[in-house]
Design an enzyme around this catalytic site. Structure first.
Site, PDB file in Angstrom:
ATOM      1  CE1 TYR A   1       9.600 -17.197  24.025  1.00 22.16           C
ATOM      2  CE2 TYR A   1       8.235 -18.522  25.996  1.00 22.16           C
ATOM      3  CZ  TYR A   1       9.680 -17.621  25.264  1.00 22.16           C
ATOM      4  OH  TYR A   1      10.503 -17.121  27.021  1.00 22.16           O
TER       5      TYR A   1
ATOM      6  CB  ILE B   1       2.012 -12.949  28.028  1.00 23.22           C
ATOM      7  CG1 ILE B   1       2.870 -13.441  26.631  1.00 23.22           C
ATOM      8  CG2 ILE B   1       1.769 -13.977  28.602  1.00 23.22           C
ATOM      9  CD1 ILE B   1       4.280 -14.046  27.157  1.00 23.22           C
TER      10      ILE B   1
ATOM     11  CE  LYS C   1       7.006 -10.898  26.407  1.00 23.02           C
ATOM     12  NZ  LYS C   1       8.803 -10.859  26.966  1.00 23.02           N
TER      13      LYS C   1
ATOM     14  CG  ASP D   1       1.619 -17.359  26.780  1.00 22.53           C
ATOM     15  OD1 ASP D   1       1.073 -16.794  26.829  1.00 22.53           O
ATOM     16  OD2 ASP D   1       2.550 -17.558  27.346  1.00 22.53           O
TER      17      ASP D   1
END
Length: 493
Positions: free
Chosen positions: A152, A239, A275, A237
């Protein structure tokens, strides 16, 4: 310039350093869109935003639920009786109902194979704040984390800017669909050790941003074993957990570690509603650690980025509605799958391929055949053409620290159907124009070659091999290639 230098002297190092990562094509694309945003009527030639991972595809379901449950908000006549209780200071642990609802959702998106403890739910201002809070708890300035690439683009900001922590990329390859391997982890770790870099952990995104793929159980077990052996942390992570729209299913690291002999104190999860539910504006980020000390420290730090009690109150009611949540997750998966199919099918028609993926709000597009050479410089030139001429904000792989030039992340969920068609039309025109250009160039080249042959008929057979199509300019390829070099690739912008 003088004013700038003087001004910098008045500010802190954090305020003036360049570790935010803002000077990259990832953020430059946003700026290009902001200065010239597409609108079907008022600005039809504007830039279409395809660099922002938002998920409004099921807002109609959200709006319907809100209309049917007006008492879920303290700002309506039906919910006004709760206003005084919610508007005053709240314990920074968060509303109990909110923590319970989030813990239940985290379990649900993982197939209810794990039960999450509401008492370990720590709030933060979105996943950005949650990631930074975790890093503050786990590392000191100068320490580093291994992060498999491509990763990311915002991690430069989230993980490094204010913490002083460094990122050491773990380079993954397209030859195995950018799979994270133990060998790549070991190589990056040993290289860091030789450079006297103190590695404190590994950070992964699962599902992956930007690939849109999920990690399988074998890879997750390998990661847990790696951090256990090295006695370093693993931050997962997650999400995008509920954005999976086809098999294989999402597997949380919390599920894998249940039947492993590992140090649970080293495992931490980042979650968010930005998200999965499409609520980035609500700024709901979660740190979930299996380490008691990290949980307690993160909760103290959460004072700097709490979720508003009004938001907690609304979401506690919404996420506690099992029927609504189940319907929302099913419908969201269907709509994401449909939207991705429309986009990738349109790209395939002009010979553009993508990494096979089944999650996220984006896909990883292969534009390597459009590069004039396989370099980051050529990728940047192509990106400039796409954003300045084609007017599409797609994010180049270099922004995600991809080691192979020519990959681009394309977000597909943040626009309506009509804008999708406009975007696809622009891509088709761009690629087909390149095909026509190369056909023309190839015809001219063939004509030159024929004249050359006529003028050299007396050359011996052995010397005739001097002409070979493989010796043509690298800027030209066969007119029959499904992905031609675009004429705009050679433009200088």
């Amino acid at each position: 310039m003088e004013f700038t230098r003087k001004n910098r002297q008045l500010l802190s190092r954090i305020a003036t350093n360049d570790r935010h990562g803002e000077n990259s094509p990832y953020f430059d694309g946003w700026k290009a869109y902001d200065s010239n945003p597409f609108h079907p009527i008022h600005n039809p030639d504007g830039v279409i935003q395809m660099g922002l991972a938002e998920n409004p595809l099921c807002f109609d379901l959200i709006e319907k639920w809100i209309r049917e449950n007006p008492d879920a908000s303290i700002c309506t006549a039906e919910g006004l009786d709760k206003f005084k209780d919610i508007a005053i200071y709240q314990d920074y642990h968060g509303l109990r109902e909110f923590r319970e609802a989030v813990a239940k959702l985290m379990g649900r998106v993982g197939g209810n194979r794990v039960t999450f403890d509401p008492n370990r739910i720590v709030m933060s201002g979105g996943a950005t704040g949650a990631n930074e809070t975790a890093i503050f708890c786990l590392a000191d300035p100068g320490d580093a984390f291994l992060v498999p690439s491509p990763y990311y683009a915002g991690f430069a900001r989230d993980l490094r800017w204010r913490t002083g922590v460094e990122i050491v990329p773990v380079h993954c390859k397209s030859s195995n669909n950018f799979r994270i391997t133990r060998a790549a982890l070991e190589e990056a770790y040993e290289k860091a050790q030789r450079s006297n870099i103190n590695i404190k952990g590994v950070i992964i995104t699962n599902p992956s941003n930007p690939l849109g793929t999920v990690l399988d159980k074998e890879t997750l077990r390998s990661l847990v074993s790696f951090v256990t052996d090295k006695k370093i942390h693993l931050v997962s992570d997650e999400i995008y957990a509920a954005t999976v729209f086809s098999s294989p299913r999402f597997i949380s690291v919390a599920e894998v570690m249940q039947d492993m002999d590992c140090n649970r104190d080293l495992i931490h999860i980042i979650y968010s509603l930005s998200k999965d539910m499409g609520f980035p504006g609500f700024r709901v980020g979660i740190v979930y650690s299996f380490n008691d000390d990290v949980t307690n420290c993160a909760r103290k730090m959460s004072s700097f980025g709490l979720v508003s009690s009004q938001t907690q109150f609304l979401l506690a009611s919404m996420l506690s509605d099992d029927e609504f949540v189940g319907n929302f997750l099913r419908e969201s998966s269907k709509r994401l799958a449909k939207r991705r199919h429309v986009f990738t099918k349109g790209l395939e028609e002009v010979g553009i391929s993508t990494i096979k993926s089944n999650a996220g709000l984006f896909f990883w597009m292969d534009m390597r055949p459009l590069l004039k050479e396989q370099t980051t410089k050529a990728e940047t030139e192509l990106w400039r053409v796409i954003i300045n001429k084609v007017k599409l904000n797609v994010s180049p792989g270099s922004s995600f620290h991809c080691s192979e030039p020519g990959w681009f992340r394309v977000c597909f969920a943040n626009m309506d159907d009509k804008t999708v068609e406009v975007a696809l039309d622009r891509i088709r025109e761009f690629v087909l124009q390149g095909k026509e250009e190369n056909n023309h160039e190839a015809d001219k080249s063939q004509g030159r070659a024929q004249r050359w042959r006529k003028q050299n008929l007396r050359l011996s057979f052995s010397s005739s091999r001097l002409y070979d199509e493989s010796l043509m300019s690298p800027h030209m390829i066969s007119p029959h290639s499904p992905i031609p070099h675009s004429p705009l690739v050679r433009a200088r912008t």
